[in-house]
Design a protein around this motif. Sequence first.
Motif, PDB file in Angstrom:
ATOM      1  N   SER A   1       0.907  -1.705  -0.048  1.00  0.00           N
ATOM      2  CA  SER A   1      -0.260   0.128  -0.174  1.00  0.00           C
ATOM      3  C   SER A   1       1.137   1.199  -0.183  1.00  0.00           C
ATOM      4  CB  SER A   1      -0.675   0.018   1.082  1.00  0.00           C
ATOM      5  OG  SER A   1       0.172  -0.068   2.551  1.00  0.00           O
TER       6      SER A   1
ATOM      7  N   LYS B   1     -10.514   3.113  -7.526  1.00  0.00           N
ATOM      8  CA  LYS B   1      -9.975   3.480  -6.592  1.00  0.00           C
ATOM      9  C   LYS B   1     -10.701   5.003  -6.337  1.00  0.00           C
ATOM     10  CE  LYS B   1      -5.621   5.227  -4.912  1.00  0.00           C
ATOM     11  NZ  LYS B   1      -3.916   5.484  -5.002  1.00  0.00           N
ATOM     12  N   ARG B   2     -10.732   6.026  -6.897  1.00  0.00           N
ATOM     13  CA  ARG B   2     -11.734   7.410  -6.611  1.00  0.00           C
ATOM     14  C   ARG B   2     -12.855   6.665  -5.904  1.00  0.00           C
ATOM     15  NH1 ARG B   2     -15.281  10.596  -8.039  1.00  0.00           N
ATOM     16  NH2 ARG B   2     -15.011   9.128  -9.911  1.00  0.00           N
TER      17      ARG B   2
ATOM     18  N   SER C   1     -12.682   4.742  -2.516  1.00  0.00           N
ATOM     19  CA  SER C   1     -11.809   4.999  -1.402  1.00  0.00           C
ATOM     20  C   SER C   1     -13.246   6.430  -0.921  1.00  0.00           C
ATOM     21  CB  SER C   1     -10.429   5.897  -2.146  1.00  0.00           C
ATOM     22  OG  SER C   1     -10.020   4.815  -2.151  1.00  0.00           O
ATOM     23  N   SER C   2     -13.523   6.523  -1.630  1.00  0.00           N
ATOM     24  CA  SER C   2     -14.208   7.613  -1.153  1.00  0.00           C
ATOM     25  C   SER C   2     -15.354   7.595  -0.228  1.00  0.00           C
ATOM     26  CB  SER C   2     -15.356   8.744  -2.294  1.00  0.00           C
ATOM     27  OG  SER C   2     -14.106   9.682  -3.280  1.00  0.00           O
TER      28      SER C   2
ATOM     29  N   THR D   1     -13.757   5.769   2.721  1.00  0.00           N
ATOM     30  CA  THR D   1     -13.617   6.851   3.640  1.00  0.00           C
ATOM     31  C   THR D   1     -14.370   7.432   4.303  1.00  0.00           C
ATOM     32  OG1 THR D   1     -11.852   7.851   2.489  1.00  0.00           O
ATOM     33  CG2 THR D   1     -12.427   9.247   4.483  1.00  0.00           C
TER      34      THR D   1
ATOM     35  N   GLN E   1      -9.420  -4.337  -1.421  1.00  0.00           N
ATOM     36  CA  GLN E   1      -9.513  -2.878  -0.122  1.00  0.00           C
ATOM     37  C   GLN E   1      -9.232  -2.798   0.382  1.00  0.00           C
ATOM     38  OE1 GLN E   1     -13.889  -4.264   0.995  1.00  0.00           O
ATOM     39  NE2 GLN E   1     -13.390  -3.640   3.002  1.00  0.00           N
TER      40      GLN E   1
ATOM     41  N   LEU F   1      -6.777  -0.232   0.535  1.00  0.00           N
ATOM     42  CA  LEU F   1      -7.285   0.875   0.390  1.00  0.00           C
ATOM     43  C   LEU F   1      -7.059   1.389   1.889  1.00  0.00           C
ATOM     44  CD1 LEU F   1      -9.857   1.422  -2.958  1.00  0.00           C
ATOM     45  CD2 LEU F   1      -7.109   2.325  -2.812  1.00  0.00           C
ATOM     46  N   GLU F   2      -7.794   0.295   2.218  1.00  0.00           N
ATOM     47  CA  GLU F   2      -7.699   0.621   3.760  1.00  0.00           C
ATOM     48  C   GLU F   2      -6.204   0.454   4.623  1.00  0.00           C
ATOM     49  OE1 GLU F   2     -12.010  -1.433   5.554  1.00  0.00           O
ATOM     50  OE2 GLU F   2      -9.965  -3.196   5.522  1.00  0.00           O
TER      51      GLU F   2
ATOM     52  N   GLN G   1      -4.241   2.459   3.034  1.00  0.00           N
ATOM     53  CA  GLN G   1      -3.683   4.421   2.918  1.00  0.00           C
ATOM     54  C   GLN G   1      -4.621   5.457   3.345  1.00  0.00           C
ATOM     55  OE1 GLN G   1      -4.561   4.492  -0.817  1.00  0.00           O
ATOM     56  NE2 GLN G   1      -2.297   3.952  -1.398  1.00  0.00           N
ATOM     57  N   ILE G   2      -5.492   4.900   4.152  1.00  0.00           N
ATOM     58  CA  ILE G   2      -6.248   5.778   5.676  1.00  0.00           C
ATOM     59  C   ILE G   2      -6.250   5.611   6.373  1.00  0.00           C
ATOM     60  CG2 ILE G   2      -8.567   6.010   3.733  1.00  0.00           C
ATOM     61  CD1 ILE G   2     -10.187   3.817   5.391  1.00  0.00           C
TER      62      ILE G   2
END
Length: 505
Positions: A103, A118-119, A122-123, A126, A157, A160-161, A163-164
Motif C-alpha cells: 500500500s 480507486k477514486r 476510496s471515497s 473513507t 479493499q 485502500l484501507e 491508505q486511510i
Amino acid sequence: MYLEGILPKMSKLYLGRILDSFLKNVHMETEEEMREVILRNIEEFKNEERIINNLDFTKETRDVALLNEMILMSLMEQEGYISTENGLYQMVEELEIGILDQSRDDDFMNKAIPSEAKRIFSSVLTEAWKKDDYLNEHEINILNVLRKELHLSKRDQYLLECQIGRFPQKHNKLHTTQQVGKSLINLQSRGLILRFREDTSYYVIPAEIERTLRYEMGVELRDEVYKTLLQDLSVDQLKKILDEMDIGVSGRKGDLVKRIITHNILPSTSLNIFGTSELTDILRELEGAKISGSKEDKVQNIIEYYEKLSTPTLSDPTDQRSRLFDFFEELAARDYKTLRINKIIDKDVESENDFEKATRYTFEKKLGLTLADMKGTRHADGKVLFNQREVVLWDNKSTEEPYTFPEKDFNQFLRYIRSDEMRVTLFLVIVQDYTKEAVAQAQKLKAFSEEDTDVALIKAADLKYTAEEWQSFSDKTNPVFDLQVFNLTGELTRNQLISRMQWAL
C-alpha cells in the motif's frame, strides 16, 4: 489431510468444537463416540451450503472477521493446507505486513487498482469509516456490493484501507497473537479449520472442504502452483497478460511471472485474456486435461488441471519423510512436473534419493519394522531382519518407463545378495512398473543367488497400498507386520498381496 486421519489426533475439547459446528444438541461422553458421530455425518460436514454460511463473517467484530480471512488465506497457501501453530501466527503477521508494504508503494498501487475504481471506492470507504472504529453489517454489505461492481478484490479493499489508516487496525497497527488466537477458536467453532496435537500443535483445513472453501474465498491456486502454470506459458503470452493489465512487460520470463503474482492477477483473469483457440492450444499441452466446452469451461479446465496436479494428501505432518511417501508413486515414475509443483524436489536428480527415503519411511513407520545397519557404501538401499539368521534386502529403481531389469542391475543385486553377512531370504525390487522380461530376470536371479533367495518385483503403488492397509487384515489388538507377505519370487501383484495378507497377518 482427510477427517479420518485427523480425528484420532484430536482431543475432546477440539472434537467438541467441530461437532458443534454442524450437529447441534448432540452430547457424546467419549472421544471415540465423538469421532464416530463425525465420520457418520461426514456428508453434512462437507455440505457446500454449510461451508458458505459459515464463511459469512459479517456479524463478527471487525478484528475477528479480518483475522478469520487472514488465517484461511495463510493456510490455503500451504502444502496440504496445514501449519504448525507458531508457523500460522508468523504467516498471518507476514501477510498483514506484506499488504501494508504494498500500500505504501505508489507505483504498485497505481498499477494494481484502476484509478477511477480507486477514486470511487476510496471515497465511500473513507466515509464508512468516519463515524467510529468499526463497520456495521449494513456498511459491510454496501462495500461488498460496490467492490464487486468495480471489479475490485478483497485484497484491493485492504490496500485502500491501509491508505486511510484502517488496516489491519486503526493507525495500521498489527494484530496481536491473542487476537489471532481468538479467531482460531472462531474458525474451529465454524468447522472450517481443525486443531490437533502431536509433537506440537497443528491447524489444518480438512481435505473434504478445501475445494469449496478455496473457491468461495476466490483463491483459485496456491502461488507456487500458479507460478508453474505461468512458467508453462510462453513469454509472449505472459507479456499479453501484463499488457492487458497495463503493467510493464520488460524483463526475462521469471520477472514476468513474478510481476503477475505480485500484482495479484487471478489465474482466471490471466487466462480470460486469451481467445478460445489459444486456450484450446494450452489444454492440448496438458496431458489428460478436458479440452471441450465454452471459453469459461476451458479456463476452468486449465485451473482444475493444475489444482489436481498439486493437491497433496499429507499423511503425517510430524515426519518430513511423509511428504515423500505421499508422492511415492510419482517418485518411482520420475514424474518431475508433479514433484516440482509440490516442492518435493527442486532438481530432477533429487528424485532417486527421495524415492529411497520414502521407502525407508514406509518400512520403518508404516510397516513398523526396525531397519538394520549396512556397512560401507556398496550395498542395497535397505535391510531388515527376517529372523535371527536371515535378512530381507530391497533396492529402489525409479524409471519413466516400465522397469526391464537390465544386466547391470542383475549383477549389482547378485553382489548384494552374496556379500551380505547373513543369508538373504528375500530381495525386493521396488519400481513404478515392470516388464515380463523383468519378471524372468527375477526368477533367474533366484537361481544364480546360490542361496535360494526369493527375488520379488513390487510396484510402488502396491507397496504403498500394503503399507496403508495391512493392519485391517489382522484381528489382533496390536498387529505386527509379517515379512512373509513379500516372500516369493516373481511379481507381487495387488491381488497376491491381498491374498498373502489374509493368511500371513
